[in-house]
Design a protein around this motif. Structure first.
Motif, PDB file in Angstrom:
ATOM      1  N   PRO A 107       0.827  -1.211   0.000  1.00 27.00           N
ATOM      2  CA  PRO A 107       0.000   0.000   0.000  1.00 27.00           C
ATOM      3  C   PRO A 107       0.860   1.259   0.000  1.00 27.00           C
ATOM      4  CG  PRO A 107      -0.053  -1.088   2.147  1.00 27.00           C
ATOM      5  CD  PRO A 107       0.661  -2.003   1.229  1.00 27.00           C
ATOM      6  N   GLN A 108       0.410   2.271  -0.718  1.00 24.22           N
ATOM      7  CA  GLN A 108       1.092   3.566  -0.782  1.00 24.22           C
ATOM      8  C   GLN A 108       0.294   4.552   0.054  1.00 24.22           C
ATOM      9  OE1 GLN A 108       2.772   5.313  -4.569  1.00 24.22           O
ATOM     10  NE2 GLN A 108       0.962   6.591  -4.379  1.00 24.22           N
ATOM     11  N   GLY A 158       0.000   8.282   2.572  1.00 19.79           N
ATOM     12  CA  GLY A 158       0.386   9.691   2.481  1.00 19.79           C
ATOM     13  C   GLY A 158      -0.543  10.538   1.647  1.00 19.79           C
ATOM     14  N   GLN A 159      -1.631   9.948   1.141  1.00 20.96           N
ATOM     15  CA  GLN A 159      -2.575  10.707   0.350  1.00 20.96           C
ATOM     16  C   GLN A 159      -3.956  10.630   0.980  1.00 20.96           C
ATOM     17  OE1 GLN A 159      -2.104   8.717  -3.359  1.00 20.96           O
ATOM     18  NE2 GLN A 159      -0.181   9.738  -3.892  1.00 20.96           N
ATOM     19  N   VAL A 160      -4.799  11.557   0.648  1.00 23.85           N
ATOM     20  CA  VAL A 160      -6.154  11.581   1.200  1.00 23.85           C
ATOM     21  C   VAL A 160      -6.944  10.399   0.639  1.00 23.85           C
ATOM     22  CG1 VAL A 160      -8.302  12.902   1.366  1.00 23.85           C
ATOM     23  CG2 VAL A 160      -6.086  14.086   1.418  1.00 23.85           C
ATOM     24  N   GLY A 161      -7.748   9.779   1.499  1.00 26.48           N
ATOM     25  CA  GLY A 161      -8.548   8.654   1.036  1.00 26.48           C
ATOM     26  C   GLY A 161      -7.825   7.336   1.237  1.00 26.48           C
ATOM     27  N   ARG A 162      -8.356   6.285   0.626  1.00 31.32           N
ATOM     28  CA  ARG A 162      -7.770   4.950   0.775  1.00 31.32           C
ATOM     29  C   ARG A 162      -6.392   4.903   0.125  1.00 31.32           C
ATOM     30  NH1 ARG A 162     -11.640   0.491  -1.457  1.00 31.32           N
ATOM     31  NH2 ARG A 162      -9.874  -0.750  -0.750  1.00 31.32           N
ATOM     32  N   PRO A 163      -5.437   4.215   0.752  1.00 34.17           N
ATOM     33  CA  PRO A 163      -4.111   4.094   0.122  1.00 34.17           C
ATOM     34  C   PRO A 163      -4.216   3.271  -1.164  1.00 34.17           C
ATOM     35  CG  PRO A 163      -4.276   2.627   2.012  1.00 34.17           C
ATOM     36  CD  PRO A 163      -5.506   3.502   2.044  1.00 34.17           C
ATOM     37  N   GLU A 164      -3.422   3.633  -2.150  1.00 36.32           N
ATOM     38  CA  GLU A 164      -3.411   2.901  -3.415  1.00 36.32           C
ATOM     39  C   GLU A 164      -2.254   1.913  -3.396  1.00 36.32           C
ATOM     40  OE1 GLU A 164      -3.916   3.781  -8.211  1.00 36.32           O
ATOM     41  OE2 GLU A 164      -3.401   5.404  -6.843  1.00 36.32           O
ATOM     42  N   LEU A 165      -2.462   0.774  -4.013  1.00 38.63           N
ATOM     43  CA  LEU A 165      -1.414  -0.237  -4.063  1.00 38.63           C
ATOM     44  C   LEU A 165      -0.348   0.156  -5.064  1.00 38.63           C
ATOM     45  CD1 LEU A 165      -3.545  -3.502  -4.005  1.00 38.63           C
ATOM     46  CD2 LEU A 165      -2.152  -2.607  -2.156  1.00 38.63           C
ATOM     47  N   ARG A 166       0.916  -0.024  -4.672  1.00 40.60           N
ATOM     48  CA  ARG A 166       2.034   0.209  -5.583  1.00 40.60           C
ATOM     49  C   ARG A 166       2.688  -1.136  -5.883  1.00 40.60           C
ATOM     50  NH1 ARG A 166       5.118   4.077  -7.853  1.00 40.60           N
ATOM     51  NH2 ARG A 166       3.656   5.613  -7.078  1.00 40.60           N
ATOM     52  N   TYR A 167       2.902  -1.392  -7.148  1.00 38.21           N
ATOM     53  CA  TYR A 167       3.458  -2.667  -7.618  1.00 38.21           C
ATOM     54  C   TYR A 167       4.914  -2.480  -8.034  1.00 38.21           C
ATOM     55  CZ  TYR A 167      -1.470  -3.983  -7.844  1.00 38.21           C
ATOM     56  OH  TYR A 167      -2.789  -4.238  -7.521  1.00 38.21           O
ATOM     57  N   ARG A 168       5.741  -3.443  -7.704  1.00 37.03           N
ATOM     58  CA  ARG A 168       7.151  -3.417  -8.099  1.00 37.03           C
ATOM     59  C   ARG A 168       7.526  -4.743  -8.737  1.00 37.03           C
ATOM     60  NH1 ARG A 168       7.141  -0.196  -3.526  1.00 37.03           N
ATOM     61  NH2 ARG A 168       8.293   1.777  -3.734  1.00 37.03           N
ATOM     62  N   TRP A 169       8.388  -4.675  -9.744  1.00 30.65           N
ATOM     63  CA  TRP A 169       8.866  -5.878 -10.430  1.00 30.65           C
ATOM     64  C   TRP A 169       9.807  -6.646  -9.518  1.00 30.65           C
ATOM     65  CZ3 TRP A 169       7.631  -8.798 -14.305  1.00 30.65           C
ATOM     66  CH2 TRP A 169       8.582  -9.660 -14.864  1.00 30.65           C
ATOM     67  N   SER A 170       9.584  -7.949  -9.392  1.00 24.60           N
ATOM     68  CA  SER A 170      10.486  -8.760  -8.576  1.00 24.60           C
ATOM     69  C   SER A 170      11.433  -9.580  -9.433  1.00 24.60           C
ATOM     70  CB  SER A 170       9.676  -9.690  -7.659  1.00 24.60           C
ATOM     71  OG  SER A 170       9.012 -10.684  -8.424  1.00 24.60           O
ATOM     72  N   GLY A 171      11.071  -9.770 -10.713  1.00 27.89           N
ATOM     73  CA  GLY A 171      11.975 -10.448 -11.636  1.00 27.89           C
ATOM     74  C   GLY A 171      11.903 -11.959 -11.607  1.00 27.89           C
ATOM     75  N   HIS A 172      11.082 -12.571 -10.794  1.00 28.30           N
ATOM     76  CA  HIS A 172      11.040 -14.044 -10.727  1.00 28.30           C
ATOM     77  C   HIS A 172      10.141 -14.597 -11.816  1.00 28.30           C
ATOM     78  CE1 HIS A 172      12.199 -13.875  -6.196  1.00 28.30           C
ATOM     79  NE2 HIS A 172      13.201 -13.628  -6.996  1.00 28.30           N
TER      80      HIS A 172
END
Length: 226
Positions: free
Chosen positions: A209-210, A212-226
């Motif tokens: 979850p990301q 620091g912003q107003v409202g529900r946190p938004e999911l942040r996706y990152r590449w894991s490479g697997h």
């Protein structure tokens, strides 16, 4: 070590990765680690002193390209098989490797399950002996080296869009939200989220979850490479 074990030399310049790869090899029944070296020169010295059946070979070594090492080994009469380990996705390099006797490619970073699959397939191929009764038997022997076909995508997902989402996520060092991925690829946020979730489920991305912003946190996706 059993006398029948396949002896593997790990050639990898990164000591941490080399130790991990050696640990992986040691966990697969029927395989034993002959040694771990960090350069082409060390690999040649090891092969001159110890019997080796298979090289798990990183293609980017501090003293030259891995395929050049293979050429040198072949010229010197070393017949060990090669599984190439690389982060490169250059198919011309793959074709060149095949011409030099590279039997498998494994893209970095990889999981234990991926390497185990390649090693087991190699062992099956290596175990084929005698004279083939016909074309079918030859085909089966060669098929042992091939990885299984990728699993079918979930309904509604296409390979082309998955590639596009994968590319933008891989290039985003700080990760992406579904909104950002949608804007980059040119699809809806809901569609982008489906593809991103598929990457998470298949182990190629992670999410958090990301805040620091107003409202529900938004999911942040990152590449894991697997």
């Amino acid at each position: 070590m059993s006398p029948a074990d396949i002896r593997v030399l790990v050639v990898e310049d990164d000591p941490v990765a080399a130790a991990a790869h050696a640990l992986y090899v040691g966990r697969v029944p029927g395989f034993t680690v002959s040694g771990t070296v960090h350069s082409g020169a060390d690999a040649r010295r090891h092969l001159d002193q110890y019997p080796v059946d298979l090289l798990l070979l990183d293609l980017y070594l501090p003293d030259g390209h891995g395929l050049q090492l293979v050429r040198t080994l072949r010229a010197a009469g070393h017949g060990a098989d090669i599984i190439a380990v690389t982060s490169a996705r250059d198919l011309a390099m793959v074709r060149e490797g095949v011409s030099l006797g590279v039997v498998q490619y494994v893209l970095k970073p990889f999981t234990f399950a991926t390497l185990r699959d390649r090693l087991v397939r190699y062992a099956e191929f290596r175990a084929t002996t005698g004279e083939a009764s016909g074309q079918d038997e030859v085909d089966r022997a060669l098929a042992a080296l091939r990885a299984p076909r990728p699993a079918a995508l979930p309904k509604g997902l296409t390979a082309a869009t998955l590639r596009a989402v994968t590319d933008v996520l891989r290039d985003a060092a700080a990760g992406l939200t579904a909104t950002e991925a949608a804007a980059d690829v040119g699809i809806s946020r809901i569609t982008a989220r489906r593809y991103l979730e598929h990457l998470v489920e298949s182990g190629r991305a992670v999410r958090a979850p990301q805040y620091g912003q107003v409202g529900r946190p938004e999911l942040r996706y990152r590449w894991s490479g697997h």
